[in-house]
Design an enzyme around this catalytic site. Structure first.
Site, PDB file in Angstrom:
ATOM      1  N   SER A 123       0.838  -1.206   0.000  1.00  0.00           N
ATOM      2  CA  SER A 123       0.000   0.000   0.000  1.00  0.00           C
ATOM      3  C   SER A 123       0.866   1.246   0.000  1.00  0.00           C
ATOM      4  O   SER A 123       2.007   1.222   0.487  1.00  0.00           O
ATOM      5  CB  SER A 123      -0.856  -0.024   1.265  1.00  0.00           C
ATOM      6  OG  SER A 123      -1.418   1.242   1.519  1.00  0.00           O
ATOM      7  N   TYR A 147      -0.850  -0.232  10.141  1.00  0.00           N
ATOM      8  CA  TYR A 147      -1.113  -0.927   8.870  1.00  0.00           C
ATOM      9  C   TYR A 147       0.047  -0.715   7.891  1.00  0.00           C
ATOM     10  O   TYR A 147       0.559  -1.676   7.305  1.00  0.00           O
ATOM     11  CB  TYR A 147      -2.414  -0.379   8.284  1.00  0.00           C
ATOM     12  CG  TYR A 147      -2.775  -0.876   6.904  1.00  0.00           C
ATOM     13  CD1 TYR A 147      -3.353  -2.124   6.717  1.00  0.00           C
ATOM     14  CD2 TYR A 147      -2.558  -0.080   5.784  1.00  0.00           C
ATOM     15  CE1 TYR A 147      -3.703  -2.566   5.450  1.00  0.00           C
ATOM     16  CE2 TYR A 147      -2.907  -0.511   4.515  1.00  0.00           C
ATOM     17  CZ  TYR A 147      -3.485  -1.758   4.355  1.00  0.00           C
ATOM     18  OH  TYR A 147      -3.832  -2.186   3.105  1.00  0.00           O
ATOM     19  N   LYS A 151       2.629  -3.541   6.392  1.00  0.00           N
ATOM     20  CA  LYS A 151       2.841  -3.723   4.948  1.00  0.00           C
ATOM     21  C   LYS A 151       4.325  -3.546   4.602  1.00  0.00           C
ATOM     22  O   LYS A 151       4.871  -4.312   3.791  1.00  0.00           O
ATOM     23  CB  LYS A 151       1.988  -2.730   4.154  1.00  0.00           C
ATOM     24  CG  LYS A 151       0.492  -3.054   4.162  1.00  0.00           C
ATOM     25  CD  LYS A 151       0.189  -4.357   3.424  1.00  0.00           C
ATOM     26  CE  LYS A 151      -1.303  -4.618   3.246  1.00  0.00           C
ATOM     27  NZ  LYS A 151      -1.569  -5.945   2.670  1.00  0.00           N
TER      28      LYS A 151
END
Lengths: 324, 324
Positions: A123, A147, A151
């Site tokens: 992402s 998050y 990632k």
């Protein structure tokens, strides 16, 4: 060839399997079977090959071993606790996004004479402000969310395991997917899609930020194209840097609205209601605005041509060509 | 204040505790006690405060909890399976360098009302070729070794846990430490130190690469200075990017040899024997050569002034001022 889609019930996973069902092949190889794995049972489209749906918990170490036991030639790892939830539930985010990914990679390593292509959806959340005008391919990853951190760690593991010949990984950093189909969701980024999707469906949408907010977008159709390119690109073309920022379209909210006007007219645009939300304004302020993803473009990853095209894709794929 | 040094038996850990024993304080706070933790029992220098040495295995999850139970105000996390070993033993590298670090961070999180400063020694191995002429503070981390991967992951975890208020972490990427005291070791980078240390001690040293190989160095004394600055710098000065490339000296092997000549004379330099080693030449080719670590310099981290100074530090600290 056999394909495993982890996160097969999600929006991108579903779009991907629908495309595979139509293509009947991945690159130059015919598809033998596809397995859709997720926490909930995925919908299975009609197809000429076998598609199965299975459910389970990727943070249970035995799950990955069972998935890998079938030796899929290509594994799409799309599963993740999303940004908002990984921030709200620290332990769950690490358990699924980090431990789950590591279990998967470890299970691949542990299988002898097995070196699948694994496509990992990363992402743009791996980046953190302050940014240059456009983020280039050599910009550092300093995520500002858990998050994004998870990632970025997945990317590092993918690279190292690939370098050691244990798998053949390609990580792709997806832009914000726009127009996301379905119902308005509570993700802070949801408004980028809401302000297009809802007015096109005859409904009102709330715009919580100012018109000059710039962001990085790709249509669901482009995202599926990225996945397929990532699954089929020759490994040596990727080289040692296995993670790629995908191309996209950088537009302001004002640009989005003007594109909507040109595709659907003033009456549709009038359904956008401005209602500033300080919490969302602050969050969005830290998000990437623009990229210069030369490597991915050189490697044949193709973005939408314009935001108008992104809207047209939505009208074609989700609305059967009709605007309310 | 109480201090925990994980990796306290290592070269840098020993230099650090010797310095703390002399200073009797860390920044403006008096030291109450120091614990030296390692896999082997650390030497304990004389000091006015209590220094204890303990041993254990950081990859045993209960170890970190026990270390954190004493609530040290500052934790130096210097322990790691080194580069060569992490490459040779994949599982061990991940177990100690990744799992061990995560257990430590998790144990700190789990302790209530506890937010220690943790200083994590990362490495320039987080970077991977190709490089710009000098690596700046915004250059991406694409490690080309498992050790570098594990350090880069440690950096990401440190940042995220700090951002969430669970600890107050600062990661520092140490240059290659030169002149490393002790016996020649088999690390591929060992020759950078060997060609200085051995001739100064009246012994022959082998130089396996050409004179134009450029690399990035700091003395053990500077490394200790970095650790102390990292332990005492106000958190808000560091900001959201918690990992810093330390300053150093970029010199070629030829520069190193001329510095040795100017400090110790032709007779000492004559003890360097050139014996090219293709394996080492290939490895060194992928290593960083030069940095532009503006953030760390602005934040008060100070490198040696010249490679001559690096040699003089070695002669003073290790040879009692005497050259053979």
């Amino acid at each position: 060839m056999n394909v495993l889609i982890i996160g097969g019930a999600g929006m991108v996973g579903q779009k991907l399997v629908q495309r595979l069902a139509i293509d009947e092949r991945l690159g130059d190889r015919e598809i033998g079977a596809v397995e859709l794995f997720d926490v909930v049972e995925a919908s299975v489209p009609d197809s000429s090959f076998e598609i199965t749906a299975s459910t389970g918990d990727l943070s249970d170490q035995s799950t990955a071993a069972a998935l890998v036991a079938m030796r899929p030639d290509v594994i799409f790892h799309l599963a993740a606790v999303v940004s908002g939830e990984a921030e709200a539930d620290f332990a769950k985010g690490y358990r699924i996004n980090l431990d789950g990914t590591r279990y998967l990679l470890d299970a691949i390593c542990a299988a002898e004479d097995y070196c699948p292509r694994i496509v990992f959806t990363s992402s743009i959340a791996v980046f953190g402000a302050p940014y240059p005008e456009a983020i280039g391919d050599e910009f550092l990853t300093t995520p500002l969310t858990s998050y994004g951190t998870q990632k970025a760690i997945g990317e590092l593991l993918l690279s190292d395991f690939t370098r050691r010949g244990m798998m053949d990984g390609v990580g792709i950093r997806l832009p914000t997917i726009c127009v996301r189909p379905g119902r308005p969701n509570k993700a802070a980024s949801g408004f980028f899609s809401n302000i297009i999707r809802e007015p096109l469906a005859g409904k009102e949408a709330v715009l919580p930020v100012s018109d000059d907010v710039r962001h990085w977008h790709a249509s669901p159709r482009s995202a599926v194209g990225f996945l397929i390119r990532a699954a089929t690109i020759p490994s040596e073309e990727v080289g040692t840097r296995r993670n790629l920022t995908m191309p996209g379209i950088s537009v302001t909210v004002g640009d989005q609205i003007e594109a909507l006007r040109s595709v659907a007219g003033d009456q549709v645009v009038a359904r956008i209601r401005r209602e500033p939300d300080e919490a969302i304004i602050r969050m969005v302020d830290g998000w990437p605005r623009n990229f210069d993803p030369q490597r991915a473009i050189r490697l044949g990853f193709e973005a939408d041509a314009s935001f108008e095209d992104i809207i047209r894709v939505h009208v074609e794929d989700e609305l059967g060509g009709n605007i309310s």
